[in-house]
Design a protein around this motif. Structure first.
Motif, short mmCIF file in Angstrom:
data_model
loop_
_atom_site.label_atom_id
_atom_site.label_comp_id
_atom_site.label_asym_id
_atom_site.label_seq_id
_atom_site.Cartn_x
_atom_site.Cartn_y
_atom_site.Cartn_z
N MET A 127 22.26 10.31 -3.03
CA MET A 127 22.58 11.50 -2.24
C MET A 127 22.99 12.63 -3.18
O MET A 127 23.78 12.43 -4.10
N ARG A 128 22.46 13.83 -2.94
CA ARG A 128 22.74 14.95 -3.83
C ARG A 128 24.11 15.57 -3.57
O ARG A 128 24.58 16.36 -4.37
N TRP A 129 24.73 15.27 -2.42
CA TRP A 129 25.99 15.91 -2.10
C TRP A 129 26.88 14.95 -1.30
O TRP A 129 26.40 14.11 -0.56
N LYS A 130 28.17 15.13 -1.48
CA LYS A 130 29.17 14.38 -0.71
C LYS A 130 29.72 15.24 0.43
O LYS A 130 30.08 14.72 1.48
N ASN A 131 29.84 16.52 0.18
CA ASN A 131 30.35 17.47 1.17
C ASN A 131 29.28 18.49 1.50
O ASN A 131 28.49 18.87 0.64
N ARG A 132 29.24 18.91 2.74
CA ARG A 132 28.32 19.99 3.10
C ARG A 132 29.15 21.18 3.60
O ARG A 132 30.26 21.00 4.12
N TYR B 233 21.30 25.35 -3.03
CA TYR B 233 20.47 25.92 -1.97
C TYR B 233 20.50 24.98 -0.77
O TYR B 233 21.17 23.95 -0.79
N TYR B 234 19.80 25.36 0.28
CA TYR B 234 19.79 24.59 1.52
C TYR B 234 19.62 23.10 1.26
O TYR B 234 18.83 22.67 0.43
N ASN B 235 20.39 22.32 1.99
CA ASN B 235 20.35 20.85 1.95
C ASN B 235 20.74 20.28 0.59
O ASN B 235 20.38 19.15 0.27
N GLY B 236 21.46 21.09 -0.19
CA GLY B 236 22.01 20.58 -1.43
C GLY B 236 21.06 20.57 -2.61
O GLY B 236 21.39 20.01 -3.66
N SER C 154 27.19 24.00 8.48
CA SER C 154 25.81 23.77 8.04
C SER C 154 25.21 22.58 8.78
O SER C 154 25.91 21.80 9.43
N ASN C 155 23.89 22.44 8.64
CA ASN C 155 23.20 21.29 9.22
C ASN C 155 22.56 20.41 8.14
O ASN C 155 21.61 19.68 8.41
N TRP C 156 23.08 20.50 6.91
CA TRP C 156 22.52 19.71 5.82
C TRP C 156 22.44 18.23 6.22
O TRP C 156 23.41 17.66 6.72
N GLY C 157 21.29 17.65 6.00
CA GLY C 157 21.10 16.24 6.30
C GLY C 157 20.65 15.94 7.71
O GLY C 157 20.16 14.84 7.98
N ASP C 158 20.77 16.89 8.62
CA ASP C 158 20.42 16.62 10.02
C ASP C 158 18.94 16.35 10.20
O ASP C 158 18.54 15.62 11.11
N PHE C 159 18.10 16.93 9.35
CA PHE C 159 16.66 16.68 9.40
C PHE C 159 16.20 15.72 8.31
O PHE C 159 15.01 15.63 8.02
N GLY C 160 17.15 15.02 7.72
CA GLY C 160 16.83 14.07 6.67
C GLY C 160 17.39 14.51 5.33
O GLY C 160 17.54 15.72 5.08
N PRO C 161 17.69 13.57 4.45
CA PRO C 161 18.33 13.91 3.18
C PRO C 161 17.47 14.74 2.25
O PRO C 161 17.99 15.45 1.39
N ASP C 162 16.15 14.67 2.38
CA ASP C 162 15.26 15.41 1.49
C ASP C 162 14.52 16.54 2.20
O ASP C 162 13.51 17.04 1.71
N ASP C 163 15.04 16.98 3.33
CA ASP C 163 14.36 18.01 4.12
C ASP C 163 14.28 19.32 3.35
O ASP C 163 15.22 19.73 2.67
N GLU C 164 13.11 20.00 3.48
CA GLU C 164 12.90 21.31 2.88
C GLU C 164 12.43 22.33 3.90
O GLU C 164 12.07 23.45 3.53
N LEU C 165 12.44 21.98 5.18
CA LEU C 165 11.93 22.87 6.22
C LEU C 165 13.02 23.49 7.08
O LEU C 165 12.80 24.54 7.70
N GLY C 166 14.18 22.86 7.17
CA GLY C 166 15.23 23.41 8.01
C GLY C 166 14.82 23.49 9.47
O GLY C 166 14.21 22.57 10.02
N ARG C 167 15.12 24.62 10.09
CA ARG C 167 14.87 24.76 11.52
C ARG C 167 13.37 24.86 11.85
O ARG C 167 13.01 24.82 13.02
N LEU C 168 12.51 24.97 10.85
CA LEU C 168 11.08 24.89 11.15
C LEU C 168 10.71 23.54 11.76
O LEU C 168 9.66 23.42 12.40
N ASN C 169 11.57 22.54 11.58
CA ASN C 169 11.34 21.26 12.23
C ASN C 169 11.31 21.38 13.75
O ASN C 169 10.79 20.48 14.43
#
Length: 339
Positions: A1-6, A131-134, A10-25
């Motif tokens: 995991m790249r981060w312990k705290n968000r 940056y977004y999602n850590g 934020s919604n970091w991790g809500d779309f998966g730990p490696d998400d790069e799309l954010g709300r485009l999901n």
């Protein structure tokens, strides 16, 4: 995991730990079908300014108009070039273009790698640039090494604009007509005023909707005919108040997938003064860094807004993929609205 705290909110991790799309999901097949259902009149609208607008660099001194040129061919310019000069049997005449383009000069998308923040994601008491999602500066978003002006290796390995392009960015969009209620006066729009305007026009934003704000700013830009006056631009048309916590909470709660405006930065820049350490662009921080919401800026919404006013509508189908340019942190876009 790249981060312990968000970051808070934020919604970091809500779309998966490696998400790069954010709300485009949230631009699901169902949301695309909702957009298609809004196509009733068979009309289409180009939502892009000519890409050599606003002209000059009064709006942003770091960005410059496109520079078009062409290459050489057989010792001559490869424009209006008769191919019989290389083969007497050929009858073709050809032109080739090249362009030096600032990706965020005119109608544009911001990639999620465009704006990050300093945040202690490791819990070691030391904020680091993220940056977004850590995704990390220097590891996932590469800057110049050595000489500060070096350009080699400058690249978003993660969160680049090509990730957005791969989704095709299509679905239902909603237009909020600020110009109709405010005119061209420079007003910082907070949540209460935005809510009143939306209620007056019957605008409802549902999760996954793409939200467009028409302020009239692009009209002012066009009227200057590529000779923009900085003072006029700085004092024209509505902008969102990024310092308003209620407005930021609305962005979170609404579930909007992207946020678009016809003005320079969607939000006021510079933002209202705040005490203590804070982001210079609080709405950018909230959207790009915390929530993974791409921002569209300097769109041309006038003709669409006028049509929707007459029709008593505010929803439409929007297709707006950026250039599929790997590693870029922004992109020109030629969006199309269908009604």
């Amino acid at each position: 995991m790249r981060w312990k705290n968000r970051p808070d909110g934020s919604n970091w991790g809500d779309f998966g730990p490696d998400d790069e799309l954010g709300r485009l999901n949230l631009l699901t097949p169902e949301k695309v079908l909702q957009g298609v259902a809004e196509v009733r009149d068979g009309r289409s609208f180009c939502l892009s300014l000519p890409l050599d607008f606003p002209g000059g660099n009064a709006l942003n001194r770091f960005r410059h108009p496109p520079r078009r040129f062409t290459s050489g061919r057989a010792g001559k310019v490869n424009y209006n070039f008769p191919l019989h000069q290389v083969n007497p049997d050929f009858t073709d005449v050809v032109c080739d273009d090249a362009v030096l383009l600032y990706t965020q000069y005119s109608t544009q998308w911001d990639a999620l790698a465009h704006v990050g923040g300093m945040f202690d994601a490791d819990g070691d008491g030391k904020p680091e640039p993220l940056y977004y999602n850590g995704w990390r500066a220097g590891v996932d978003v590469l800057g110049p090494e050595g000489h500060e002006d070096a350009l080699e290796g400058v690249r978003a390995e993660r969160l680049g604009i090509e990730k957005m392009a791969e989704t095709a960015v299509s679905g239902r969009a909603v237009l909020i007509d600020l110009e109709r209620h405010i005119g061209r006066e420079r007003v910082l729009v907070g949540f209460e005023q935005l809510k009143q305007i939306m209620q007056a026009d019957g605008v409802v934003v549902e999760p996954g909707d793409m939200v467009c704000l028409y302020t009239g700013f692009a009209d002012v830009v066009l009227e200057m005919n590529r000779e923009p006056d900085a003072h006029t631009l700085e004092n024209s048309c509505a902008v969102l108040d990024g310092r308003d916590p209620a407005l930021l909470q609305w962005v979170t709660d609404s579930g909007l997938s992207v946020l678009i405006a016809d003005n320079y930065a969607v939000e006021a820049y510079p933002a209202r003064q705040a005490s203590g350490c804070c982001a210079a662009l609080p709405l950018h921080e909230h959207c790009l860094f915390k929530l993974g919401i791409h921002l569209g800026e300097l769109w041309y919404l006038t003709e669409l807004a006028q049509h929707l006013r007459v029709a008593g509508r505010n929803r439409f189908m929007l297709t707006a993929p950026p250039l599929r340019l790997p590693g870029a942190v922004g992109s020109p876009v030629s969006p199309v609205a269908l009604v």
